[in-house]
Scaffold this active site. Structure first.
Site, PDB file in Angstrom:
ATOM      1  N   ARG A 145     -20.284  65.495  25.255  1.00  0.00           N
ATOM      2  CA  ARG A 145     -21.396  65.137  24.384  1.00  0.00           C
ATOM      3  C   ARG A 145     -21.905  63.769  24.802  1.00  0.00           C
ATOM      4  NH1 ARG A 145     -18.304  66.475  18.678  1.00  0.00           N
ATOM      5  NH2 ARG A 145     -18.053  68.726  18.979  1.00  0.00           N
ATOM      6  N   HIS A 146     -23.095  63.437  24.351  1.00  0.00           N
ATOM      7  CA  HIS A 146     -23.648  62.131  24.681  1.00  0.00           C
ATOM      8  C   HIS A 146     -22.846  61.028  23.994  1.00  0.00           C
ATOM      9  CE1 HIS A 146     -27.055  63.599  26.914  1.00  0.00           C
ATOM     10  NE2 HIS A 146     -27.431  64.384  25.921  1.00  0.00           N
ATOM     11  N   GLU A 147     -22.717  59.914  24.692  1.00  0.00           N
ATOM     12  CA  GLU A 147     -22.010  58.765  24.142  1.00  0.00           C
ATOM     13  C   GLU A 147     -22.707  58.274  22.879  1.00  0.00           C
ATOM     14  OE1 GLU A 147     -19.369  56.996  23.340  1.00  0.00           O
ATOM     15  OE2 GLU A 147     -18.904  56.909  25.477  1.00  0.00           O
TER      16      GLU A 147
END
Length: 623
Positions: free
Chosen positions: A256-258
């Protein structure tokens, strides 16, 4: 028979069969309720059960903070009553997160003073107890963590999937060796023969990756006149990973995106896509100019493609569809395709202005030969540097009401809760002022860890400046390929030099740290260090793809080559049909990483197969 034709036919079929079988691997990720001693029947993914046992005659307040949350205030998890007069310890149960290590802090309810602190990384579906008791001295409190039942290994599905794909790669290598035998070759020729298409098609923005036009192929070796498979392979790899993480990535946090600063796998692919777009622009426009296409015609085509991308992003791919019919009062204006369209418009027009109709051969003994691919286009460099100066000035000098000037933080509970409504600093403020709250992304990734309440768009206005810089660095890679054609050593050396320079810049900007640099790496902001870091990776990756695919021809680029040839179709298709079977189905256990991983890998593999079949049928969607 065309190289790899039958090979990929049965390989992709095997991928589907084996990945569907992967769903059976949920036994490695089975619910914790199957263990009689675990009280975790209601636990979800990335959760563990914690029981706090209090033997102290004082109420305790339990606070928790995540190691992943930079400068965050501890959050109250609950209150643990004091031990009653009967002497029986008090027990209170909690559910805690297992993605990152946590710090548990117990404070006295009466004095609000810290009594003890425990740093621990909980395992998924594990059952733990935290014992709180007095030592020999009444004023001293002891906290000890006990594991009642071991957590499950939620990473086994990834290992299983890796082994499946490793097995397929091994089969591919064996088949490649076997089909070279004379007997096998004759057998295949008897079954039939086809010619693999090398038709000139448009890339994701309709820009063919050709080094030279047909009129030049009789003068120089044919290898430089063909489409560069390495660029399509690199683009295809980025696209495949993008599809996988967009589908959920097995619900693993690193897919997932940070939340804010830092990088995960999901943060790599979009910048690489932008980088390769810039490279393709340089090669395409150079070929068009050499064929005598008028610049006014090219300008019209660039504007029309940009508009198409923008409209597709706003109308067809819009996250607000999740909430029902699209309302123009709340439509999200920024987006991935919108940013691609605007970035392409700026970089393509810029290159159209400075590009030359013919590339004059510069003698290698000229003093500026080693940098002529930069010097010849100095007006473009001046423009991009000026744009970057605007980004720096707006980011660090623009006054933002209620927020410190130059703020780059997430707001929310970050920075000890001092700037709760300052998410993104100047970048967030410009979007909210220019586009209004209802027309930007409402659920940014910072909500997960930093509990931000302000809308923030990772594809906002200010960050687009740095996406232009990213595409322009990709354009520079295209100039290197053009000016040093057939000089493989020169091309690879320059790619590595650019990677080294950009890596040094990133080291200075970030101080080699995640949060303490001058400009941290941040995908949400598309910070300068984010662009230099990902461009560094892109140049190094391009060396690998260029050398192994186009120079040595050790690898054909398959299967990533196929989605790379039809990338706009795959990207739009996976967004439009992501809720339909066979890309998604009802799971037996929706809280199983294994089932989510199987579903996401199957869905991604199907799009690779679709791209392969379209390639075989010579069907390409170009805009």
């Amino acid at each position: 028979m065309a190289p790899g034709r039958e090979h990929y036919r049965w390989t992709v079929c095997a991928v589907i069969v084996l990945l569907i079988a992967l769903s059976a691997a949920h036994m490695t990720d089975r619910p914790a309720s199957s263990h009689p001693h675990r009280k975790t029947s209601v636990l979800k993914m990335d959760e563990a059960s914690l029981s706090v046992i209090n033997e102290i005659e004082d109420d305790m307040m339990l606070y928790v903070s995540s190691d992943h949350c930079f400068q965050c205030l501890p959050q109250l998890l609950g209150i643990i009553p004091s031990r009653p007069a009967s002497g029986t310890p008090t027990l209170v149960g909690f559910v805690v997160d297992t993605q990152h290590a946590l710090t548990l802090q117990l404070n006295s309810s009466s004095t609000h003073l810290e009594q003890c602190k425990v740093h621990f990384h909980f395992g998924e579906q594990g059952n733990y107890s935290l014992w709180v008791k007095n030592l020999n001295e009444p004023s001293r409190v002891s906290c000890s963590m006990i594991t009642n039942s071991e957590p499950i290994n939620s990473y086994l599905p990834i290992l299983f999937a890796s082994l499946v794909f490793a097995f397929l790669v091994a089969l591919s290598a064996i088949w490649t060796t076997v089909k070279r035998l004379d007997v096998v070759t004759k057998l295949l020729l008897c079954l039939g023969s086809t010619v693999e298409t090398e038709r000139l098609i448009n890339s994701e923005l309709g820009t063919p990756n050709r080094l030279l036009d047909a009129s030049m192929e009789s003068i120089i070796p044919a290898t430089t006149g063909r489409r560069l498979r390495s660029l399509d392979t690199f683009r295809g790899l980025s696209l495949v990973v993008m599809v996988f993480v967009n589908y959920g990535g097995g619900r693993y946090w690193f897919f997932r995106h940070e939340s804010w600063n830092g990088l995960t796998v999901a943060d790599l692919v979009f910048p690489w896509f932008v980088f390769i777009m810039g490279t393709s622009v340089g090669l395409s426009l150079s070929g068009s100019l050499r064929r005598g296409v008028k610049r006014t015609h090219l300008l019209w085509r660039i504007c029309w493609r940009s508009l198409q991308l923008f409209l597709i992003g706003v109308i067809i791919i819009n996250p607000n569809y999740c909430n029902g019919p699209l309302s123009w009062d709340s439509v999200r204006i920024p987006g991935v395709l919108q940013r691609l369209g605007f970035t392409y418009l700026v970089v393509a027009v810029l290159d159209l202005v400075v590009a030359r109709d013919r590339l004059n051969n510069i003698l290698s003994n000229e003093t500026w030969y080693s940098v002529h691919d930069v010097c010849l286009y100095w007006p473009a460099w001046v423009f991009v540097i000026a744009l970057e100066a605007i980004w720096l000035c707006l980011t660090f000098l623009l006054p933002v009401p209620g927020c410190p000037t130059g703020y780059l933080g997430p707001g929310g509970i970050g920075d000890f809760g001092q700037y709760q409504n300052c998410t993104g600093g100047a970048a967030g403020y410009i979007d909210r002022w220019l586009l209004r709250h209802n027309h930007i992304y409402q659920t940014p990734s910072s909500r997960v860890v930093y509990q931000t309440m302000m809308p923030f768009d990772p594809e906002g206005v200010l960050g687009t400046i740095n996406s232009i810089l990213m595409a322009f660095l990709g354009l520079q890679a295209g100039k290197i390929l053009l000016h040093y054609r057939d000089q493989h050593r020169q091309i690879i050396t320059r790619f590595l030099i650019w990677g080294f320079i950009l890596g040094i810049i990133s080291s200075v900007l970030t101080k080699c740290s995640r949060n303490n640099g001058f400009i941290p790496v941040n995908k949400n902001l598309w910070s300068l260090s984010y662009v230099t870091t990902l461009s560094c990776f892109a140049f190094v990756a391009l060396v690998f793809f260029y050398y192994s695919v186009d120079v040595k021809k050790w690898w054909s680029g398959a299967p990533f080559f196929y989605p790379g040839m039809n990338s706009i179709l795959v990207y739009v298709g996976h967004e439009v049909f992501k809720e339909y079977f066979p890309f998604r189905w009802k799971m037996a256990n929706s809280q199983s990483h294994a089932e989510h991983l199987a579903q996401n890998l199957v869905a991604t593999s199907i799009w690779v197969i679709v791209a392969y079949l379209l390639y075989r049928k010579k069907i390409f969607w170009k805009i």
